[in-house]
Design an enzyme around this catalytic site. Sequence first.
Site, PDB file in Angstrom:
ATOM      1  N   GLN A 103      40.822  47.903  44.541  1.00  0.00           N
ATOM      2  CA  GLN A 103      39.625  47.054  44.448  1.00  0.00           C
ATOM      3  C   GLN A 103      40.027  45.595  44.566  1.00  0.00           C
ATOM      4  O   GLN A 103      39.188  44.725  44.620  1.00  0.00           O
ATOM      5  CB  GLN A 103      38.950  47.245  43.088  1.00  0.00           C
ATOM      6  CG  GLN A 103      38.540  48.662  42.799  1.00  0.00           C
ATOM      7  CD  GLN A 103      38.105  48.800  41.352  1.00  0.00           C
ATOM      8  OE1 GLN A 103      36.999  48.459  40.982  1.00  0.00           O
ATOM      9  NE2 GLN A 103      38.999  49.295  40.524  1.00  0.00           N
ATOM     10  N   ASN A 104      41.336  45.337  44.577  1.00  0.00           N
ATOM     11  CA  ASN A 104      41.808  43.957  44.552  1.00  0.00           C
ATOM     12  C   ASN A 104      41.780  43.342  45.943  1.00  0.00           C
ATOM     13  O   ASN A 104      41.829  44.043  46.956  1.00  0.00           O
ATOM     14  CB  ASN A 104      43.221  43.882  43.979  1.00  0.00           C
ATOM     15  CG  ASN A 104      43.236  44.277  42.517  1.00  0.00           C
ATOM     16  OD1 ASN A 104      42.184  44.340  41.889  1.00  0.00           O
ATOM     17  ND2 ASN A 104      44.407  44.554  41.982  1.00  0.00           N
ATOM     18  N   HIS A 121      37.391  46.135  48.661  1.00  0.00           N
ATOM     19  CA  HIS A 121      36.627  44.880  48.605  1.00  0.00           C
ATOM     20  C   HIS A 121      37.178  43.823  49.559  1.00  0.00           C
ATOM     21  O   HIS A 121      36.891  42.649  49.405  1.00  0.00           O
ATOM     22  CB  HIS A 121      36.626  44.346  47.163  1.00  0.00           C
ATOM     23  CG  HIS A 121      35.933  45.263  46.204  1.00  0.00           C
ATOM     24  ND1 HIS A 121      36.231  45.327  44.865  1.00  0.00           N
ATOM     25  CD2 HIS A 121      34.955  46.181  46.396  1.00  0.00           C
ATOM     26  CE1 HIS A 121      35.458  46.236  44.290  1.00  0.00           C
ATOM     27  NE2 HIS A 121      34.683  46.770  45.193  1.00  0.00           N
ATOM     28  N   CYS A 150      35.457  27.684  62.703  1.00  0.00           N
ATOM     29  CA  CYS A 150      36.249  28.428  63.684  1.00  0.00           C
ATOM     30  C   CYS A 150      36.718  27.500  64.804  1.00  0.00           C
ATOM     31  O   CYS A 150      35.910  26.744  65.366  1.00  0.00           O
ATOM     32  CB  CYS A 150      35.364  29.545  64.246  1.00  0.00           C
ATOM     33  SG  CYS A 150      36.127  30.523  65.525  1.00  0.00           S
ATOM     34  N   CYS A 153      34.797  29.022  68.236  1.00  0.00           N
ATOM     35  CA  CYS A 153      33.357  28.912  68.516  1.00  0.00           C
ATOM     36  C   CYS A 153      32.637  27.925  67.597  1.00  0.00           C
ATOM     37  O   CYS A 153      31.441  27.702  67.765  1.00  0.00           O
ATOM     38  CB  CYS A 153      32.696  30.291  68.429  1.00  0.00           C
ATOM     39  SG  CYS A 153      32.385  30.835  66.735  1.00  0.00           S
ATOM     40  N   GLY A 190      44.802  49.788  35.720  1.00  0.00           N
ATOM     41  CA  GLY A 190      44.132  48.516  35.466  1.00  0.00           C
ATOM     42  C   GLY A 190      42.730  48.367  35.990  1.00  0.00           C
ATOM     43  O   GLY A 190      42.396  47.344  36.578  1.00  0.00           O
TER      44      GLY A 190
HETATM   45  P1  NAD Z   1      38.317  45.616  36.462  1.00  0.00           P
HETATM   46  O1  NAD Z   1      37.497  46.825  36.505  1.00  0.00           O
HETATM   47  O2  NAD Z   1      39.211  45.390  37.591  1.00  0.00           O
HETATM   48  O3  NAD Z   1      39.103  45.620  35.017  1.00  0.00           O
HETATM   49  C1  NAD Z   1      40.279  45.028  34.665  1.00  0.00           C
HETATM   50  C2  NAD Z   1      41.070  46.081  33.835  1.00  0.00           C
HETATM   51  O4  NAD Z   1      42.426  45.679  33.747  1.00  0.00           O
HETATM   52  C3  NAD Z   1      40.593  46.306  32.388  1.00  0.00           C
HETATM   53  O5  NAD Z   1      40.430  47.692  32.153  1.00  0.00           O
HETATM   54  C4  NAD Z   1      41.767  45.777  31.536  1.00  0.00           C
HETATM   55  O6  NAD Z   1      41.937  46.464  30.308  1.00  0.00           O
HETATM   56  C5  NAD Z   1      42.925  46.029  32.470  1.00  0.00           C
HETATM   57  N1  NAD Z   1      44.126  45.227  32.222  1.00  0.00           N
HETATM   58  C6  NAD Z   1      44.238  43.985  31.700  1.00  0.00           C
HETATM   59  N2  NAD Z   1      45.525  43.600  31.670  1.00  0.00           N
HETATM   60  C7  NAD Z   1      46.254  44.616  32.195  1.00  0.00           C
HETATM   61  C8  NAD Z   1      47.640  44.825  32.455  1.00  0.00           C
HETATM   62  N3  NAD Z   1      48.560  43.891  32.180  1.00  0.00           N
HETATM   63  N4  NAD Z   1      48.012  45.998  32.998  1.00  0.00           N
HETATM   64  C9  NAD Z   1      47.110  46.960  33.301  1.00  0.00           C
HETATM   65  N5  NAD Z   1      45.798  46.823  33.088  1.00  0.00           N
HETATM   66  C10 NAD Z   1      45.361  45.654  32.544  1.00  0.00           C
HETATM   67  O7  NAD Z   1      37.325  44.437  36.231  1.00  0.00           O
HETATM   68  P2  NAD Z   1      37.157  42.963  36.754  1.00  0.00           P
HETATM   69  O8  NAD Z   1      38.348  42.157  36.485  1.00  0.00           O
HETATM   70  O9  NAD Z   1      35.850  42.526  36.247  1.00  0.00           O
HETATM   71  O10 NAD Z   1      37.058  43.098  38.329  1.00  0.00           O
HETATM   72  C11 NAD Z   1      35.881  43.270  39.023  1.00  0.00           C
HETATM   73  C12 NAD Z   1      36.198  43.484  40.471  1.00  0.00           C
HETATM   74  O11 NAD Z   1      36.820  42.325  41.024  1.00  0.00           O
HETATM   75  C13 NAD Z   1      37.179  44.617  40.685  1.00  0.00           C
HETATM   76  O12 NAD Z   1      36.874  45.210  41.891  1.00  0.00           O
HETATM   77  C14 NAD Z   1      38.499  43.893  40.745  1.00  0.00           C
HETATM   78  O13 NAD Z   1      39.474  44.618  41.378  1.00  0.00           O
HETATM   79  C15 NAD Z   1      38.119  42.598  41.476  1.00  0.00           C
HETATM   80  N6  NAD Z   1      39.092  41.568  41.082  1.00  0.00           N
HETATM   81  C16 NAD Z   1      40.217  41.469  41.834  1.00  0.00           C
HETATM   82  C17 NAD Z   1      41.242  40.632  41.444  1.00  0.00           C
HETATM   83  C18 NAD Z   1      42.477  40.597  42.284  1.00  0.00           C
HETATM   84  O14 NAD Z   1      42.403  40.754  43.503  1.00  0.00           O
HETATM   85  N7  NAD Z   1      43.645  40.438  41.666  1.00  0.00           N
HETATM   86  C19 NAD Z   1      41.116  39.845  40.287  1.00  0.00           C
HETATM   87  C20 NAD Z   1      39.933  39.952  39.552  1.00  0.00           C
HETATM   88  C21 NAD Z   1      38.931  40.840  39.951  1.00  0.00           C
END
Ligand code: NAD
Length: 250
Positions: A103-104, A121, A150, A153, A190
């Site tokens: 999801q990152n 995403h 861009c 364009c 995570g």
């Molecule tokens: P999320 O569902 O991604 O939740 C974050 C989770 O990480 C929680 O369950 C928390 O307990 C856990 N966590 C915290 N520290 C940790 C660690 N050290 N090791 C393992 N787990 C740990 O929720 P969100 O942050 O609200 O994200 C929402 C959306 O946005 C998601 O799709 C997420 O992937 C994306 N997002 C991406 C990034 C990125 O690209 N790095 C950063 C923030 C959010």
Amino acid sequence: MCNEVKIQKAAEILRKSKYTIAFTGAGISVESGIPPFRGDDGIWSKYDPKTLELGFFYENPLESWEVITQLFYDYFGKAQSNKAHIVLAEMEKRGMLKCVITQNIDNLHQQAGSKVVHEFHGNSQKLVCTGCHSYFVPEDMDFDNLPPHCSKCGGLLKPDFIFFGESIPVDAFENSVEAAGKANAVILIGSTGEVMPAAQVPYIAKQNGATIIEVNPEKSNFTRSITDVFLEGKAAEVMEKLNDALFGKK
Ligand code: NAD
């Protein structure tokens, strides 16, 4: 904390599994210095999420881009993958992991060496032209003149991740559902399990008989419903132990 018995149990499941996938959320990148979005120290406690709504972006590109550059280029852009990303890449290299579904949007799985990454995403380290759909990399951009346009364009550039109000990339969705349907085991790292439709992926795998190994310092929606082995702890620390159990200490 997760104990040695649970680590060994997880390692045994992974050794036997013929088709293992990983599913990762913001938590895997916390030890790389990128906070999650939600929670007391989350990104949304400092920035207004409306700047990443699609409608707002088109109406106020300068305001959106001021937040985007701070968050995703000044800040995310400097982050380095951690041990958890690296162990997943090593597992793929050794034929023990078919893909990472993430999801990152931080590109840290690819930076660690993972080859098959389904990005639910999108990815912040690419920019796309909203006019001609050409792609650019942030390193080639002059962020002193916002919003960026861009060079081919003149269209407005947008980071190639999914804004609120945008649909999931079809390829990532289809590939993820297909992999979940085949999986014998899922390493889930995570994620709260609150962001839909991404959170459906581990449930699809479970319905098809996969064993769910979860790594998280906190219980999530998954822990309470489908997790078989809960490895309580931070991603990099737990994955290092799992790495030692699978491949021996270096
Ligand atoms: P999320 O569902 O991604 O939740 C974050 C989770 O990480 C929680 O369950 C928390 O307990 C856990 N966590 C915290 N520290 C940790 C660690 N050290 N090791 C393992 N787990 C740990 O929720 P969100 O942050 O609200 O994200 C929402 C959306 O946005 C998601 O799709 C997420 O992937 C994306 N997002 C991406 C990034 C990125 O690209 N790095 C950063 C923030 C959010």
